[in-house]
Every structure is written in C-alpha cells, then in structure tokens.
Scaffold this active site. Structure first.
Site, PDB file in Angstrom:
ATOM      1  N   ARG A  92      -5.656   6.909  -7.191  1.00 16.43           N
ATOM      2  CA  ARG A  92      -5.802   8.052  -6.904  1.00 16.43           C
ATOM      3  C   ARG A  92      -5.239   8.872  -8.082  1.00 16.43           C
ATOM      4  O   ARG A  92      -5.729  10.373  -8.649  1.00 16.43           O
ATOM      5  CB  ARG A  92      -3.864   8.552  -6.594  1.00 16.43           C
ATOM      6  CG  ARG A  92      -3.928   7.971  -5.116  1.00 16.43           C
ATOM      7  CD  ARG A  92      -2.386   7.388  -4.616  1.00 16.43           C
ATOM      8  NE  ARG A  92      -2.200   8.752  -3.992  1.00 16.43           N
ATOM      9  CZ  ARG A  92      -0.820   8.961  -3.126  1.00 16.43           C
ATOM     10  NH1 ARG A  92       0.227   8.087  -3.611  1.00 16.43           N
ATOM     11  NH2 ARG A  92      -0.475  10.834  -3.243  1.00 16.43           N
ATOM     12  N   THR A 146      -1.257   5.272   2.655  1.00 19.64           N
ATOM     13  CA  THR A 146      -3.197   5.571   2.577  1.00 19.64           C
ATOM     14  C   THR A 146      -2.733   3.899   3.228  1.00 19.64           C
ATOM     15  O   THR A 146      -2.073   3.391   3.489  1.00 19.64           O
ATOM     16  CB  THR A 146      -2.848   3.963   1.089  1.00 19.64           C
ATOM     17  OG1 THR A 146      -3.043   4.651  -0.397  1.00 19.64           O
ATOM     18  CG2 THR A 146      -4.092   3.398   1.061  1.00 19.64           C
ATOM     19  N   LEU A 158       0.694  -0.931  -0.028  1.00 23.67           N
ATOM     20  CA  LEU A 158      -0.037  -0.294  -0.087  1.00 23.67           C
ATOM     21  C   LEU A 158       0.965   0.931   0.060  1.00 23.67           C
ATOM     22  O   LEU A 158       1.896   1.560   0.254  1.00 23.67           O
ATOM     23  CB  LEU A 158      -0.369   0.543   1.205  1.00 23.67           C
ATOM     24  CG  LEU A 158      -2.339  -1.173   1.202  1.00 23.67           C
ATOM     25  CD1 LEU A 158      -2.607  -0.796   3.208  1.00 23.67           C
ATOM     26  CD2 LEU A 158      -2.887  -0.388   0.444  1.00 23.67           C
ATOM     27  N   ASP A 159       0.088   2.386  -0.416  1.00 23.97           N
ATOM     28  CA  ASP A 159       1.375   3.228  -0.614  1.00 23.97           C
ATOM     29  C   ASP A 159       1.515   4.450   0.915  1.00 23.97           C
ATOM     30  O   ASP A 159       0.165   4.105   1.442  1.00 23.97           O
ATOM     31  CB  ASP A 159       0.292   4.594  -1.274  1.00 23.97           C
ATOM     32  CG  ASP A 159       0.220   4.381  -2.764  1.00 23.97           C
ATOM     33  OD1 ASP A 159       1.010   3.427  -3.313  1.00 23.97           O
ATOM     34  OD2 ASP A 159       0.014   5.389  -3.785  1.00 23.97           O
ATOM     35  N   ARG A 160       2.329   4.411   1.409  1.00 19.80           N
ATOM     36  CA  ARG A 160       2.636   5.033   2.300  1.00 19.80           C
ATOM     37  C   ARG A 160       1.611   5.737   2.986  1.00 19.80           C
ATOM     38  O   ARG A 160       1.507   5.681   3.978  1.00 19.80           O
ATOM     39  CB  ARG A 160       4.262   6.137   2.674  1.00 19.80           C
ATOM     40  CG  ARG A 160       4.394   6.582   3.962  1.00 19.80           C
ATOM     41  CD  ARG A 160       6.313   7.492   3.837  1.00 19.80           C
ATOM     42  NE  ARG A 160       6.403   7.859   4.679  1.00 19.80           N
ATOM     43  CZ  ARG A 160       7.398   7.958   4.771  1.00 19.80           C
ATOM     44  NH1 ARG A 160       8.584   8.168   3.737  1.00 19.80           N
ATOM     45  NH2 ARG A 160       8.022   7.598   6.022  1.00 19.80           N
TER      46      ARG A 160
END
Length: 540
Positions: free
Chosen positions: A488, A391, A387-389
């Site tokens: 996003r 998120t 997961l993105d940092r």
C-alpha cells in the site's frame, strides 16, 4: 423526519456483501442474553455515500448511519451526528437528540452562562500582567546576580594572589590584609542588598500571582461542580427507549458510576432510540469520523469505529433489548476453504474481516476466531501470517505447533512466493520494476506506515503492469519482505509508484473497498516436502 433510501447513498445494482465487519454487542439487563447488531460491508458503503455528501469539513466529529426495515418491509436509512452540527442540535433530515434536554433548558442556559463567566475570569487570571512582570524582573535580577557573582569571584582570586605576595613587611602586610578582608565583606554586603532589592520588588508580584492561582483553583473546582450538577440534571431527564418498549433515564441506566460528559449525545444511542420509538427494525449500523482528526489523533477522517467504551458501550445492552436476534452469528459463518489437510488449512479471506482477533472486545470477529469456533481441533489452529483487514485473498493457518514453526520459518527466511493483484487509482507509466523503500511505523501515528530511511526496516516489492482501464491501472505485486502496509505504501508514496490503491482511504484514495487481493501463494508443505501452489481468482 423523513427516512432516506439506501439508493440515496449507493447504487443498488452493485453487488455489495452483507458480511459483518464488526458487531455492536451488549447483554440484556433482564435475561443476561448476549445481543448483537452488525456493521456490514453494505452499511459501510451507505456510510461512504454519506461521506461523499459531507464534503470537506473543518469540524471533526462522529457520524452514524442505521439501516432499518419498516413495518412494510422496506429498507430505509437513518443518519445522525454526535453533539452539535455547525452549532445546532436539531438539523432537518438528521435524527433529533434524545428527548429530555428541553426540560432542563433554563437550568442549562443559566449554568452555561455561569460557566462562560468562569471561563473568562480564568483567562484573565491566567493572562495576569503581574505574571509577565514577575518573569521579566526575575530574569533581570538573575542576570545581575550572575554578573555580581562573576565579579566577586574575580576579586576573590585577586585577593588570594595578593595575600600570597605579602611576605616582606609584616606591618604593611597586616594593613593590606585588612583592606582585602574589608573588600570581601563589602562584596557580601552588595550581594545581600541586591537580594533584598529583588525580594522587595518581586514579593508583591508573587503575592498577586499566588492569589490568582488560588482563585484559579477555586474557579476550576466550581466549574467542575457546576458541570457535574448540570450533567446529573440532564441525565435524570434524558430517557432512552429500547425495542422491548421499556424506557429508562440515563441516570437509572448507569447508576452508581460517573458518566462522561456527552453521554447520550453519541450517534448510536440517538439512532437506536429513534428506531425503537418509531417501530423501525435495525439491520446494520456504522459509525465513522469525518473532518479534522481528533485532538489525540486517535480518530481520522473516513475510518470506521465501534461503540465508544465510556459513553455508548454501557448503554448497548439496554438499547438492543427486544431486538430480534438473527441466526447468522459471525462465529458460525463459514469461510471459503482453498486447501485443507491434517496439518494446515488455507482460506480465501474476504475483505473487511481481520486475520486474527484484535486486543479489544469490539474487534474479535476474525478468520482465526471463526475457525476456532467451527473446527473440532479449532483451539490448536494458529495463523502463520496475516493480511490487512481490508485485503482479501489467501491466508494460511497451521493446525499444530510444529507445522506453525516450520511454515513461520519459511516466511521469515523469505522462501514463500507471494503475488498480490491491485487496482491503482490512477495511471502508472512504469511497466515493471522493483521498489526498495524502508518503512517505519510511528508509534504516535498508528497504523500509518511511512518511508523513513534512517529508522525504517528494509522493504522490497517487485511490480508488473497488467492492464489499464480508463484512469485505473491493474498491477501485480510480489513482495520480498512482509512489512505492515508494504504494498500500500510502496504504491502510494511518490518515491514508489506515486498512485494509491483504489479504496485505500488511509493512504489517499476513496472507493467501496481496498482493491488489494492476495492472489497466489506457494511454499513447501512441511510434511510432504512438495511445493504447494495456491491460486484464487481476484474478485474485482
């Protein structure tokens, strides 16, 4: 200078976590002990409040905030800028420069004046009129030589044809052949004369240019020497104080190695030195870029950055010396476990925490790092996906290589059902639908992803409207593919929904955090073969 209150930047009634998102680290020069100071979500929120007060700026630079505790136990905020702010080193309300520069003020003024003269002379030498004259003449002669070469080739071909026809009368043939040879010799003479003319006209210009280039090299060497001499003087007079009460000059701190220009003028040293000399206890620090992107495009507005490797990191161990180290170290912080058995573990990743450690030392804190530190079998744990940092939500990790391979295969074959929830920073008309926009990451502009049909990879996202609150829209997303920043970009791009996710500074929306949460995940358990359905509440 007066100290700011955190309430000047954030609403203190808002619940903002103290979760670290980065650690400033160094080793005590005396004991070798590792020393750390966190950047937390709370101090990031303070920094974002400062960003709002800065407004639009054409001057790109680093800014920093330091959350401190006074001797009476109150929390206050220090703020700093790197280098100059609107041409000034000292600005009311901001931490002043590190002391010592005033002691070399005369030498600095004299050297800067000399450097300015060198700069002007360099500009004049680089704009030397002879340079353009030389280029114009060279081009003209080259054109004449080319035209002459074409004419000579044409004549040569004609002479060859005439020689082939000379077979009737020997005497006449010899006379014509001699005329042809004379014409050939004259062509050679014409070419040589044109080249001599070229050399005669270009050589004086070339000599002037060479003299100018030699002078440029001399001036650059002189400039380099003067700059180094000034930096050495300044570094000898710049003194830093740490929390153990010890003071050393920059020259003593980084002896035996060359220091980049600007060492000591960055935000972190200014903030920590000020706190140490005013008996303030640092709690958390954050540094960010504001204004136009940096020259190399590595720093963009609104993004947070750690200690720079060249200027700040070598000082960090000394600056943090004497600072009490709390018991809460990132690697020992627990994570919310949603599911666990002997084959896999599923966590609810908080925002601001990496899924796996980054390449560099300043981005090592992550879900994987913590689990490897906390679990008895931690070294064998592997992240199946990421997961993105920024998120939050469900993240699956395998506890052995076989499980990792089986789960990875399910993700690759798109057999995993994923649902994300997001709050969009605007109104969305569509109730539901599918976004099919290929995404491409430009290697020169990482980590930003863009819609690019020729070069992009297929990227498909299903979406469904959930609710509207004022000008905000709550949406549900189910990505079919798993590209970087897929949801996003599909939300923000005008060919998608055209509305960025709240808090997505990278794609055009401000906010206290990225309002994107991995809410649901279902897949086949590699051992039991039963469907494992996981759900976690959305925190916003």
């Amino acid at each position: 200078m007066g100290l700011d209150s955190p309430s000047d930047f954030v609403e203190l009634g808002c619940a903002i976590s103290d979760l670290p998102t980065y650690w400033y680290e160094g080793y005590c020069p005396q004991s070798g002990e590792q020393l750390r100071l966190p950047r937390t979500l709370f101090v990031e929120a303070i920094a974002q409040g400062l960003m709002r007060s800065l407004g639009e700026s054409q001057e790109g630079k680093m800014y920093g905030v330091l959350l401190v505790e006074t001797s009476s136990g109150e929390q206050r905020v220090l703020k700093a800028f790197s280098g100059l702010l609107n041409g000034n080193r000292i600005v009311e309300g901001w931490v002043p420069p590190i002391p010592g520069r005033d002691r070399v003020a005369f030498e600095e003024a004299h050297t800067l004046a000399t450097l300015e003269l060198i700069k002007q002379e360099l500009i004049a030498l680089q704009d030397l009129p002879e340079r353009s004259q030389y280029e114009i003449l060279l081009q003209e002669f080259q054109t004449q030589l080319n035209e002459l070469a074409l004419l000579h080739n044409q004549r040569k071909n004609e002479r060859q044809q005439q020689r082939q026809r000379l077979t009737e009368v020997a005497a006449e043939s010899l006379e014509i052949a001699e005329q042809l040879n004379e014409q050939s010799r004259q062509d050679g003479i014409d070419r040589k004369q044109l080249k001599r003319q070229q050399n005669a006209e270009l050589q004086p210009l070339k000599s002037s240019i060479e003299q100018a280039d030699n002078r440029i090299r001399e001036l650059k060497q002189q400039r380099k020497g003067l700059s180094r001499q000034l930096q050495t003087q300044m570094h000898a007079h710049y003194w830093l104080t740490n929390f153990a009460g010890k003071s050393l000059s920059l020259q003593q701190l980084i002896s035996g190695s060359s220091m980049p220009t600007g060492t000591g003028d960055c935000c972190a040293p200014k903030l920590l030195h000020y706190a140490a000399t005013h008996h303030l206890k640092p709690l958390a620090m954050a540094e960010f870029w504001w204004g136009l992107p940096s020259t190399n495009q590595e720093k963009v507005q609104g993004a947070f950055y750690g200690a720079c490797a060249e200027r700040c990191q070598p000082l960090m161990g000394f600056l943090l010396s004497g600072l009490p180290q709390g018991d809460a170290i990132a690697l020992t912080q627990t994570l919310p476990i949603l599911y666990e058995d002997e084959w896999l573990i599923v966590v609810n990743k908080p925002p601001g925490l990496l899924s796996v450690p980054g390449r560099y030392r300043d981005v090592q804190d992550s879900v994987l790092s913590r689990l490897r530190h906390l679990l008895p079998d931690g070294e064998s744990v592997m992240a199946v996906h990421r997961l993105d940092r920024d998120t939050s939500g469900i993240l699956v990790l395998a506890r052995d290589r076989q499980t990792y391979r089986q789960l990875s295969q399910q993700f690759q074959q798109r057999q995993v059902y994923k649902v994300y929830e997001a709050m969009l920073n605007g109104s969305v008309i569509e109730e539901q639908g599918v976004i099919d926009l290929p995404l491409w990451g430009d290697p020169q502009n990482r980590p930003i992803q863009t819609v690019d049909r020729p070069r992009g990879k297929p990227s498909v996202t299903h979406f469904k409207h959930m609710a509207r609150t004022g000008n905000l829209t709550r949406m549900e997303f189910s990505p079919v593919t798993g590209r970087t920043h897929q949801i996003r970009v599909h939300a923000a791009d005008r060919r998608g929904l055209g509305v960025a996710i709240l808090g997505d500074r990278l794609y055009g929306a401000s906010g206290d955090r990225l309002h994107l949460h991995a809410r649901e995940l279902s897949f086949e358990h590699p051992q039991s073969k039963q469907t494992l359905q996981l759900t976690v509440d959305t925190p916003f």
